[in-house]
Design an enzyme around this catalytic site. Structure first.
Site, mmCIF file in Angstrom:
data_model
loop_
_atom_site.group_PDB
_atom_site.id
_atom_site.type_symbol
_atom_site.label_atom_id
_atom_site.label_comp_id
_atom_site.label_asym_id
_atom_site.label_seq_id
_atom_site.Cartn_x
_atom_site.Cartn_y
_atom_site.Cartn_z
ATOM 1 N N GLY A 13 14.816 22.467 7.908
ATOM 2 C CA GLY A 13 14.398 21.199 7.344
ATOM 3 C C GLY A 13 15.563 20.483 6.682
ATOM 4 O O GLY A 13 16.690 20.997 6.622
ATOM 5 N N ASP A 39 7.231 33.168 8.826
ATOM 6 C CA ASP A 39 6.221 32.243 8.306
ATOM 7 C C ASP A 39 5.889 32.668 6.881
ATOM 8 O O ASP A 39 5.505 33.824 6.652
ATOM 9 C CB ASP A 39 4.979 32.309 9.196
ATOM 10 C CG ASP A 39 3.941 31.248 8.868
ATOM 11 O OD1 ASP A 39 3.935 30.757 7.727
ATOM 12 O OD2 ASP A 39 3.123 30.932 9.751
ATOM 13 N N ILE A 40 6.055 31.754 5.926
ATOM 14 C CA ILE A 40 5.800 32.145 4.535
ATOM 15 C C ILE A 40 4.325 32.474 4.297
ATOM 16 O O ILE A 40 3.988 33.036 3.249
ATOM 17 C CB ILE A 40 6.285 31.088 3.529
ATOM 18 C CG1 ILE A 40 5.485 29.793 3.624
ATOM 19 C CG2 ILE A 40 7.762 30.808 3.694
ATOM 20 C CD1 ILE A 40 5.743 28.853 2.449
ATOM 21 N N ALA A 63 7.587 23.813 3.759
ATOM 22 C CA ALA A 63 6.450 23.054 3.241
ATOM 23 C C ALA A 63 5.670 22.417 4.382
ATOM 24 O O ALA A 63 6.209 22.200 5.470
ATOM 25 C CB ALA A 63 6.909 21.966 2.272
ATOM 26 N N ASP A 105 6.399 14.596 -5.862
ATOM 27 C CA ASP A 105 5.888 13.553 -6.746
ATOM 28 C C ASP A 105 4.400 13.304 -6.552
ATOM 29 O O ASP A 105 3.732 12.740 -7.418
ATOM 30 C CB ASP A 105 6.653 12.250 -6.520
ATOM 31 C CG ASP A 105 6.600 11.785 -5.071
ATOM 32 O OD1 ASP A 105 6.713 12.637 -4.165
ATOM 33 O OD2 ASP A 105 6.459 10.573 -4.834
ATOM 34 N N TYR A 128 -2.789 16.799 0.201
ATOM 35 C CA TYR A 128 -1.391 17.237 0.158
ATOM 36 C C TYR A 128 -0.932 17.420 -1.288
ATOM 37 O O TYR A 128 -0.351 18.457 -1.644
ATOM 38 C CB TYR A 128 -0.505 16.217 0.864
ATOM 39 C CG TYR A 128 0.969 16.418 0.595
ATOM 40 C CD1 TYR A 128 1.673 17.449 1.209
ATOM 41 C CD2 TYR A 128 1.650 15.574 -0.294
ATOM 42 C CE1 TYR A 128 3.024 17.632 0.952
ATOM 43 C CE2 TYR A 128 3.002 15.760 -0.553
ATOM 44 C CZ TYR A 128 3.688 16.784 0.065
ATOM 45 O OH TYR A 128 5.015 16.974 -0.190
ATOM 46 N N LYS A 132 0.283 20.942 -3.213
ATOM 47 C CA LYS A 132 1.567 21.127 -3.869
ATOM 48 C C LYS A 132 1.391 21.516 -5.335
ATOM 49 O O LYS A 132 2.125 22.377 -5.857
ATOM 50 C CB LYS A 132 2.404 19.854 -3.760
ATOM 51 C CG LYS A 132 2.822 19.496 -2.341
ATOM 52 C CD LYS A 132 3.667 20.561 -1.671
ATOM 53 C CE LYS A 132 5.057 20.656 -2.266
ATOM 54 N NZ LYS A 132 5.907 21.630 -1.514
ATOM 55 N N TRP A 153 10.653 11.273 -1.737
ATOM 56 C CA TRP A 153 11.273 10.349 -0.775
ATOM 57 C C TRP A 153 12.631 10.883 -0.323
ATOM 58 O O TRP A 153 13.642 10.185 -0.347
ATOM 59 C CB TRP A 153 11.407 8.965 -1.399
ATOM 60 C CG TRP A 153 10.104 8.284 -1.707
ATOM 61 C CD1 TRP A 153 8.881 8.861 -1.860
ATOM 62 C CD2 TRP A 153 9.902 6.877 -1.941
ATOM 63 N NE1 TRP A 153 7.933 7.922 -2.167
ATOM 64 C CE2 TRP A 153 8.535 6.693 -2.226
ATOM 65 C CE3 TRP A 153 10.753 5.772 -1.958
ATOM 66 C CZ2 TRP A 153 7.969 5.443 -2.507
ATOM 67 C CZ3 TRP A 153 10.202 4.521 -2.242
ATOM 68 C CH2 TRP A 153 8.824 4.364 -2.495
#
Length: 285
Positions: A13, A39-40, A63, A105, A128, A132, A153
């Site tokens: 990523g 894979d986590i 993520a 965020d 989502y 998180k 972002w």
């Protein structure tokens, strides 16, 4: 970070690739994985990997980031963003490794005028964001030697991000319309990695940190700044958020303040000022 051994998850990523590059540059011993090799969500695989490598630090950049799709795939979002990090925290605790976990965020509702600091109470609007937040709380409760870095972002050369999608649309000749009544903080991934290593090198106190670019802007302002550098003959039109229909609600003022990083003297640069670096990188469009 003498004698450190870094285990990087999500290594392909935007952030994960740069974590690996930094580990190489600093001569740190590391192992790095992504799907499909690790894979986590696979507890047994995580336990085997951690036991075999015996890391001093686990850096979790893996993520589930499909914000709209998460509304229809909540199990996938919670498995990757909450259950997976919890399993990493348990594995880190077993070997005494420090854990770095990246968050979002979107754990906040955006109903603020001054921005959110680390002590502010989260209130996610979307599946989502909920996933998180649960991940944040899980790793915090399981293992005290954890850094949680909430960011926003994020963009990096060669990644799938706002800027790369913007340039792809511009090159296709699609009329460009971007929201001008929602605000956030573009974060150059290299700056986020710099902040991560600054915390590790200083052996800073564990806990929750906000780590975002210092400039607050709207998507329209971000698009206009990027186009001015890369496609100066391309125009973009500002529109209200109501011009688009999204599956998941977005926070209107998704603004984080880096209060705890600043207290340590760790600065996060203006994300828009980093656009020149982005486009000068060979991987950029």
């Amino acid at each position: 970070m003498m004698n450190s051994r870094l285990l990087v998850l999500g290594c392909r990523g935007q952030v994960g690739r740069l974590l690996v590059q930094r580990a190489i540059a600093q001569g740190v011993v590391f192992e790095a994985f992504d799907l499909p090799e690790l894979d986590i969500k696979d507890e047994a695989a995580i336990d085997r990997t951690v036991a075999a490598f015996a890391p001093t630090h686990i850096l979790n950049a893996a993520a589930y980031n499909a914000v709209d799709r998460a509304e229809d795939e909540p199990e996938a979002a919670f498995s990757t963003n909450a259950i997976g990090p919890a399993r990493l925290a348990l594995a880190a605790r077993r070997v005494g490794a420090a854990l770095v976990h990246y968050s979002s965020d979107y754990v906040f509702d955006g109903r603020t005028t001054n921005g959110f600091v680390e002590e502010d109470h989260p209130h996610p609007l979307s599946t989502y964001g909920q996933s998180k937040l649960l991940g944040d709380r899980a790793v915090e409760a399981i293992w005290e030697r954890t850094y949680i870095l909430r960011t926003a972002w994020v963009f990096a050369p060669g990644g799938n991000n706002f800027v790369s999608r913007l340039i792809a649309l511009a090159d296709r000749g699609v009329p460009l319309r971007f929201v001008d009544d929602q605000w956030g903080t573009p974060t150059y991934a290299a700056d986020l990695v710099d902040a991560t290593f600054a915390l590790l090198l200083r052996e800073a106190p564990f806990g929750l940190y906000h780590a975002v670019g210092s400039r607050v802007c709207t998507p329209f302002e971000w698009a206009r700044s990027a186009l001015a550098i890369a496609r100066p003959d391309t125009s973009v039109t500002p529109v209200p958020a109501t011009a688009f229909s999204t599956r998941a609600p977005r926070p209107q003022r998704s603004i984080l303040r880096n209060a705890r990083l600043m207290a340590l003297g760790i600065a996060m640069p203006d994300g828009l000022a980093r656009l020149s670096d982005y486009f000068e990188t060979p991987e950029a469009p």
